[in-house]
Design an enzyme around this catalytic site. Structure first.
Site, PDB file in Angstrom:
ATOM      1  N   LYS A 195      66.855  37.835 -20.902  1.00  0.00           N
ATOM      2  CA  LYS A 195      67.405  39.180 -20.785  1.00  0.00           C
ATOM      3  C   LYS A 195      68.914  39.074 -20.973  1.00  0.00           C
ATOM      4  O   LYS A 195      69.597  38.386 -20.215  1.00  0.00           O
ATOM      5  CB  LYS A 195      67.079  39.780 -19.423  1.00  0.00           C
ATOM      6  N   LYS A 248      64.592  40.670 -24.171  1.00  0.00           N
ATOM      7  CA  LYS A 248      65.147  42.011 -24.007  1.00  0.00           C
ATOM      8  C   LYS A 248      66.641  41.997 -24.257  1.00  0.00           C
ATOM      9  O   LYS A 248      67.310  41.133 -23.697  1.00  0.00           O
ATOM     10  CB  LYS A 248      64.873  42.449 -22.567  1.00  0.00           C
TER      11      LYS A 248
HETATM   12  C1  PBG Z   1      67.423  46.607 -14.304  1.00  0.00           C
HETATM   13  C2  PBG Z   1      66.817  46.927 -15.606  1.00  0.00           C
HETATM   14  C3  PBG Z   1      67.511  47.369 -16.729  1.00  0.00           C
HETATM   15  C4  PBG Z   1      66.565  47.664 -17.695  1.00  0.00           C
HETATM   16  C5  PBG Z   1      65.299  47.370 -17.159  1.00  0.00           C
HETATM   17  N1  PBG Z   1      65.474  46.899 -15.860  1.00  0.00           N
HETATM   18  C6  PBG Z   1      68.960  47.632 -16.941  1.00  0.00           C
HETATM   19  C7  PBG Z   1      69.953  46.624 -16.566  1.00  0.00           C
HETATM   20  O1  PBG Z   1      69.688  45.426 -16.452  1.00  0.00           O
HETATM   21  O2  PBG Z   1      71.073  47.059 -16.347  1.00  0.00           O
HETATM   22  C8  PBG Z   1      66.902  48.226 -19.046  1.00  0.00           C
HETATM   23  C9  PBG Z   1      65.843  48.948 -19.775  1.00  0.00           C
HETATM   24  C10 PBG Z   1      66.313  49.785 -20.896  1.00  0.00           C
HETATM   25  O3  PBG Z   1      67.498  49.833 -21.270  1.00  0.00           O
HETATM   26  O4  PBG Z   1      65.452  50.457 -21.458  1.00  0.00           O
HETATM   27  N2  PBG Z   1      67.117  45.455 -13.668  1.00  0.00           N
END
Ligand code: PBG
Length: 323
Positions: A195, A248
Site C-alpha cells: 500500500k 494499492k
Molecule cells: C485507510 C484506508 C484508505 C483507503 C482504504 N483504507 C486511505 C488511506 O490510507 O489514507 C483508500 C481507499 C481509496 O482511496 O479508495 N486505512
C-alpha cells in the site's frame, strides 16, 4: 510479408478466439461507505455516483448488486467526529453501529462475502492508521493491540475477510494469532501488502472525513518510487498467514501487481482507489473521455497485470455493463 498480426484482429469472432484476458463480474469487490442512522444517502462530492448509505439503504444496494452477480463487498464506516478519540476505541466497541450493521448484513445475506477494514484512521482524532505519540510518531507495536482488538470484534460479527489497511509491521501475524486463539481460524485475511503513500486516496478521505490531522502517512505506507520493497512486504505477509496479497492503488502500480503475480502463488488483489475513479468520472462529465470504455479498459488492465480480485467503485456499473 510472412507475419501479418492484423489477421488475428480481422473479425470479432477471431478477436474473441485470441482474447487473452477476460474480466468477469465475480472478480469484482465493491467498496461501500456506511452511515449511522436511517434513510440516509449522501453522495461523495468527489466521487460522482458513489453514496454513503445508512444500513437500510445499504441492504437494498447489496441486494441489487447480488442480483447483478457481485458477491463481495468491502464496507467502511463513516464515523462522526463525536465518536472519535485518540485510541480509536469505537473500533472495537461491539455496540458501535458499524459492527451491529455488519451482523445484520451477514444475517440478511449469508451468501455475500463481506470484507471489513482494519486501521485506526476513521475512528481516530489524529486521522492516522496507528497510535500517534506527542511527537507525532506512529507507534507500531502499541497500534497492533488496537488493530488486533478491532479485527477480533469484526470477526465476531460473522464477516468473511479482514482487510488490514494500516501498514503496521507484523500485523498479519498478530491478527492471525488473535483470530485463531478465539476460534476464528476460518476468517480470511486480505492484506494490504503493498500500500503506497499515494495522493490518489483524496476522495476516500473526503468520503470518510478521515484525512490525517497532521503529517502524512509516509512512515508506514510505501514510497511510490519503490518496487523491490513490495517483495519484502509480500514475503512477510505470506509467512504471516495472509490469504490474499493486495496492491494499492492499482493503475499507477500495475508493475507491482505484475511483480507479485509472477513471484507469489497467493491470489493477488488490486484496489482501484477513489482517485482513480474520480479521474475517469470527472473527465467523463466534461465529455473528455467516454465513461464505459475507459472504465472497462482500466479494470481489464488490472486483470491483465495479474490481479484476480479487483476492488473498485466501478463494480456495480461494470457489472451492469457486462450483464
Ligand atoms: C485507510 C484506508 C484508505 C483507503 C482504504 N483504507 C486511505 C488511506 O490510507 O489514507 C483508500 C481507499 C481509496 O482511496 O479508495 N486505512
Amino acid at each position: 510479408m510472412l507475419r501479418r498480426p492484423r489477421r488475428n484482429r480481422k473479425t470479432a469472432a477471431i478477436r474473441g478466439l485470441v482474447e487473452e484476458t477476460r474480466l468477469v463480474t465475480q472478480d469484482l469487490m465493491f467498496p461501500m461507505f456506511l452511515l449511522e442512522g436511517k434513510s440516509k444517502s449522501v453522495e461523495v462530492e468527489s466521487m460522482p455516483g458513489i453514496h454513503r448509505l445508512s444500513l437500510d439503504f445499504m441492504l437494498k444496494e447489496i441486494e441489487s448488486c447480488l442480483n447483478l452477480g457481485i458477491k463481495a463487498f468491502d464496507i467502511f464506516p463513516v464515523v462522526d467526529e463525536k465518536h472519535k478519540d485518540k485510541l480509536a476505541s469505537r473500533s472495537h466497541d461491539p455496540n458501535f453501529f458499524y459492527l451491529k450493521a455488519l451482523e445484520e448484513i451477514k444475517r440478511e445475506f449469508p451468501e455475500a462475502c463481506v470484507m471489513t477494514d482494519v486501521a485506526m484512521d476513521p475512528y481516530s482524532t489524529d486521522g492516522h492508521d496507528g497510535v500517534v505519540d506527542e511527537d507525532g510518531n506512529i507507534l507500531n507495536d502499541e497500534s497492533l493491540e488496537i488493530l488486533g482488538a478491532m479485527a477480533l470484534t469484526q470477526a465476531e460479527t460473522g464477516i468473511d475477510i479482514i482487510g488490514p489497511s494500516d501498514m503496521m509491521d507484523g500485523r498479519v501475524e498478530y491478527i492471525r494469532d488473535i483470530l485463531d486463539d478465539n476460534g476464528y481460524e476460518n476468517t480470511s485475511i486480505m492484506s494490504y501488502t503493498a500500500k503506497y503513500a499515494s495522493a490518489f486516496y483524496g476522495p476516500f478521505r473526503d468520503a470518510l472525513d478521515s484525512a490525517p490531522k497532521s503529517g502524512d502517512k509516509k512512515t508506514y505506507q510505501m514510497n511510490p518510487a519503490n518496487l523491490r520493497e513490495a517483495i519484502i512486504e509480500a514475503e512477510l505477509d505470506e509467512e504471516e498467514g495472509a490469504d490474499f496479497l493486495m496492491v494499492k492503488p492499482a493503475l499507477a502500480y500495475l508493475d507491482v501487481i505484475k511483480l507479485l503475480r509472477d513471484n507469489f502463488d497467493l491470489p493477488i488483489a488490486a484496489y482501484n482507489v477513489s482517485g482513480e475513479y474520480a479521474m475517469i468520472k470527472a473527465a467523463a462529465q466534461k465529455g473528455w473521455l467516454e465513461n464505459d470504455q475507459t472504465m472497462m479498459e482500466s479494470l481489464l488492465s488490472m486483470k491483465r497485470a495479474g490481479a484476480k480480485v479487483i476492488l473498485s467503485y466501478f463494480a456495480k456499473e461494470a457489472a451492469q455493463l457486462m450483464k
